[in-house]
Design a protein around this motif. Structure first.
Motif, PDB file in Angstrom:
ATOM      1  N   ASP A 114     -43.003 -86.538  53.472  1.00 23.21           N
ATOM      2  CA  ASP A 114     -43.276 -85.235  53.494  1.00 23.21           C
ATOM      3  C   ASP A 114     -41.918 -84.344  53.328  1.00 23.21           C
ATOM      4  O   ASP A 114     -40.805 -84.771  53.132  1.00 23.21           O
ATOM      5  N   SER A 405     -58.832 -87.732  54.216  1.00 17.83           N
ATOM      6  CA  SER A 405     -57.842 -88.091  54.917  1.00 17.83           C
ATOM      7  C   SER A 405     -56.709 -88.667  54.154  1.00 17.83           C
ATOM      8  O   SER A 405     -55.489 -88.519  54.607  1.00 17.83           O
ATOM      9  N   GLU A 408     -54.652 -85.655  53.181  1.00 19.24           N
ATOM     10  CA  GLU A 408     -53.849 -85.298  54.441  1.00 19.24           C
ATOM     11  C   GLU A 408     -52.601 -85.927  54.547  1.00 19.24           C
ATOM     12  O   GLU A 408     -51.192 -85.451  54.483  1.00 19.24           O
ATOM     13  N   GLU A 409     -52.540 -87.124  54.443  1.00 22.63           N
ATOM     14  CA  GLU A 409     -51.460 -88.183  54.716  1.00 22.63           C
ATOM     15  C   GLU A 409     -50.661 -88.151  53.704  1.00 22.63           C
ATOM     16  O   GLU A 409     -49.180 -88.246  53.877  1.00 22.63           O
ATOM     17  N   ILE A 413     -53.199 -82.838  50.042  1.00 22.25           N
ATOM     18  CA  ILE A 413     -53.848 -81.749  50.324  1.00 22.25           C
ATOM     19  C   ILE A 413     -53.392 -80.393  49.929  1.00 22.25           C
ATOM     20  O   ILE A 413     -54.312 -79.399  49.733  1.00 22.25           O
ATOM     21  N   SER A 446     -57.681 -77.084  56.265  1.00 21.27           N
ATOM     22  CA  SER A 446     -57.285 -77.993  56.972  1.00 21.27           C
ATOM     23  C   SER A 446     -55.699 -77.409  57.798  1.00 21.27           C
ATOM     24  O   SER A 446     -55.305 -76.636  57.245  1.00 21.27           O
ATOM     25  N   ARG A 448     -52.943 -78.755  57.922  1.00 25.64           N
ATOM     26  CA  ARG A 448     -51.782 -79.013  57.232  1.00 25.64           C
ATOM     27  C   ARG A 448     -51.648 -77.760  56.103  1.00 25.64           C
ATOM     28  O   ARG A 448     -50.455 -77.464  55.786  1.00 25.64           O
ATOM     29  N   GLN A 449     -52.883 -77.289  55.429  1.00 30.06           N
ATOM     30  CA  GLN A 449     -52.843 -76.324  54.632  1.00 30.06           C
ATOM     31  C   GLN A 449     -52.186 -75.100  55.561  1.00 30.06           C
ATOM     32  O   GLN A 449     -51.458 -74.322  54.807  1.00 30.06           O
TER      33      GLN A 449
END
Length: 602
Positions: A114, A405, A408-409, A413, A446, A448-449
């Motif tokens: 990340d 998922s 996301e990880e 995403i 989401s 994270r977005q």
């Protein structure tokens, strides 16, 4: 180094992976850099020979050269450049170890990086290279001074002893910097691997066991994003201190990643010892952290692997513990989980699916389906929800829950979510221009977005680009996002609401439903989760909960929408109790755009 512009060269032949790296760097706050991307080794060498470069990100899987040969060829032509090698997957970590031994500073694994980890790895690579260079310069300088002093002080070797002592102290300081994490002072990954190798050798000779514990903080990214990296770094330091307090004699703890710590337990009497230490670590981290006046909660998920059952070498044991930790994060956060072969197979399958997902994004295999939202009083379709589908050649489209998922990880995403929002707005504008001006659209969002930098600006840009009015867009957000209670969340939601964007709380009733956040945030509607709607008339508690949610929403002047409506009985019940909006198979499943327009015309 924090203030200077860092010159980065990326040698990567996959445009999608290169763009993902670029997006991560764009999201890094306070990180000043200049990125150059080339897609082949030859151009990379030419650039390094012509221009100063602070750090190199090198994909080991280039078409013209692969594996360690890529690194060796580059270092022969352009020695001394701090290098981070980039792997395709966890199965290539044995190559990464050899790469580090051959001259690379560190390595990263695609799909397991990340923004924070990328930035820290870049800075670490530069610092470690500078430390090695400083050591070489110190050696050269001290040797020169020893020669000069020897000639001057031939009758006095007392001074020479002082010079030697000074040299040893300098070497020790630099060696410590090279083997320890700069933020926490804990051993870094290289020193951990060395200690674990010794522990395995001892266990092999004495037929004993060794345990490896991967400890990943839960929701650390939310803390970092909402409160800032300064508080995040302070929390990481305090976590390191608490973990050190849990160690037995002979145990050691290291920092392996941004929010991941590793415990090595070499003197293991049995599996129970590992479980005891894991529980002590969980208990220690469950206690509240007070950081600059903020009360923070940093629970953790722990994965445990054992030698020799789960692996015979360092790489196998660390991979197994990592897999077990990820399983705990997915299924039972805040607990520890032992590794099993079933988990390993699941991890391999997940990695394969993640790679397919990455390729699907590059090949534009994702499409949107649209499920109508209906005014039950008159049967009118006034809106629709945009739902993502993965369309693979020769197979039926796969729905969101099967792959979201992974997105996301892996961080995918972010580009996927941006595409989804843009495509939904574009399609709705097309329908409006075709004679349905009052139609609206709902898009899931989401966390994270939402937490990505400049999210509000991205929404504004997409609306302007597509020509869609903000009042035609509805964003569905989760209760967990609202429960962060940070000023940034309030500010972004208020800005979106002032534009005219409608905000709906999705899956209402499944989380920590609370009147407090409904009053604090500019929420326009509640969406009753389908798990409750399906039980209307069959489950007394679910029926009562649906009735209460509708009454609460009406009293707060909020719209209320029921999802998952499948029967006329459910629709009649909802309408009679004050819920006028619904979606579900009773009206229509999610359908492609061309089918949806035909449904509108009917």
């Amino acid at each position: 180094m924090n203030d200077a512009r860092i010159r980065i060269l990326l040698i990567e032949d996959n445009p999608g992976d290169a763009r993902l790296i670029e997006r991560m760097l764009e999201q890094a706050q306070g990180f000043v850099y200049e990125l150059t991307w080339v897609d082949n080794l030859t151009d990379g060498i030419v650039h390094l020979q012509a221009k100063s470069t602070d750090v190199l990100l090198l994909d080991l899987g280039l078409p013209e050269s692969s594996g360690l040969k890529t690194l060796q060829l580059l270092l022969e032509r352009v020695p001394g450049v701090p290098t981070l090698v980039v792997l395709s997957g966890l199965s290539d970590e044995n190559i990464a170890v050899q790469a580090v031994q051959s001259g690379a500073q560190d390595y990263l694994v695609k799909g397991h990086v990340d923004t924070a980890l990328l930035v820290r790895s870049i800075r670490y690579a530069i610092e470690r290279s500078q430390a090695k260079q400083a050591l070489r310069q110190a050696n050269d300088e001290l040797e020169r001074r020893v020669v000069e002093r020897t000639a001057e002080l031939a009758n006095t070797i007392v001074a020479l002893h002082a010079e030697i002592a000074e040299r040893k102290q300098a070497e020790e300081r630099i060696r410590y910097m090279a083997n320890h994490d700069a933020l926490t002072g804990l051993p870094n990954r290289e020193l951990l691997q060395d200690r674990l190798t010794q522990a395995i050798a001892f266990a092999h000779r004495n037929r004993a066991q060794v345990a490896v514990l991967f400890i990943g903080l839960d929701y650390f990214k939310h803390i970092n994003d909402s409160l800032g990296h300064k508080i995040g770094d302070r929390l990481l330091q305090m976590v390191a201190t608490r973990l050190q307090e849990c160690l037995r004699e002979g145990d050691s703890v290291a920092r392996s990643g941004d929010d991941v710590y590793v415990l090595c337990l070499p003197l293991l009497a049995g599996v129970g010892d590992a479980a005891i230490v894991a529980q002590q670590a969980l208990d220690a981290l469950n206690r509240t952290f007070l950081v600059d006046g903020n009360e923070l909660h940093a629970s953790a998920s722990i994965g445990i692997s054992l030698y020799p059952d789960d692996g015979a070498d360092v790489e196998a044991l660390m991979r197994a513990a990592d897999t077990a930790m990820n399983h705990a994060k997915e299924h039972e956060r805040g607990r520890y989980h032992f590794f099993t072969q079933a988990l390993n197979r699941a991890a391999q399958q997940r990695l394969a699916l993640e790679n397919k997902f990455r390729q699907a994004l590059a090949k534009s295999e994702f499409v949107l389906h649209y499920q109508p939202q209906v005014d039950m009083a008159n049967g009118t379709i006034f809106s629709c929800e945009a739902l993502l589908r993965w369309r693979q050649q020769g197979a039926a489209p796969i729905s969101c829950p099967d792959f979201i998922s992974i997105a996301e990880e892996s961080g995918l995403i972010l580009p996927l979510g941006e595409w989804l929002l843009r495509e939904a707005c574009r399609q709705l504008k097309q329908w409006q221009d075709a004679g349905h001006p009052e139609l609206r659209i709902a898009v899931n969002l989401s966390a994270r977005q939402f937490y990505q930098p400049h999210f509000h600006d991205m929404v504004v840009a997409i609306l302007k680009e597509t020509g869609l009015a903000a009042t035609s867009l509805e964003l569905e957000i989760t209760e967990s996002l609202l429960l962060q209670h940070s000023d940034d969340v309030v500010d972004i939601l208020n800005r979106l609401s002032r534009m005219g964007v409608q905000l709906t709380v999705d899956d209402f009733g499944t989380g920590y439903s609370s009147l407090a956040y409904l009053q604090r945030f500019p929420v326009h509607a509640l969406k009753i989760d389908q798990s409750f709607v399906r039980k209307i008339g069959h489950d007394r508690n679910a029926t009562a909960l649906v009735t209460a949610i509708i009454a609460m929403a009406n009293s707060l002047d909020l719209n209320v929408l029921a999802e998952g409506v499948e029967t006329k009985q459910q629709a009649d019940f909802l309408l009679s109790h004050g819920c006028q909006i619904a979606q579900g198979f009773y009206y229509s499943e999610a359908i492609p755009a061309d089918s949806f327009i035909r449904l509108l015309k009917r």
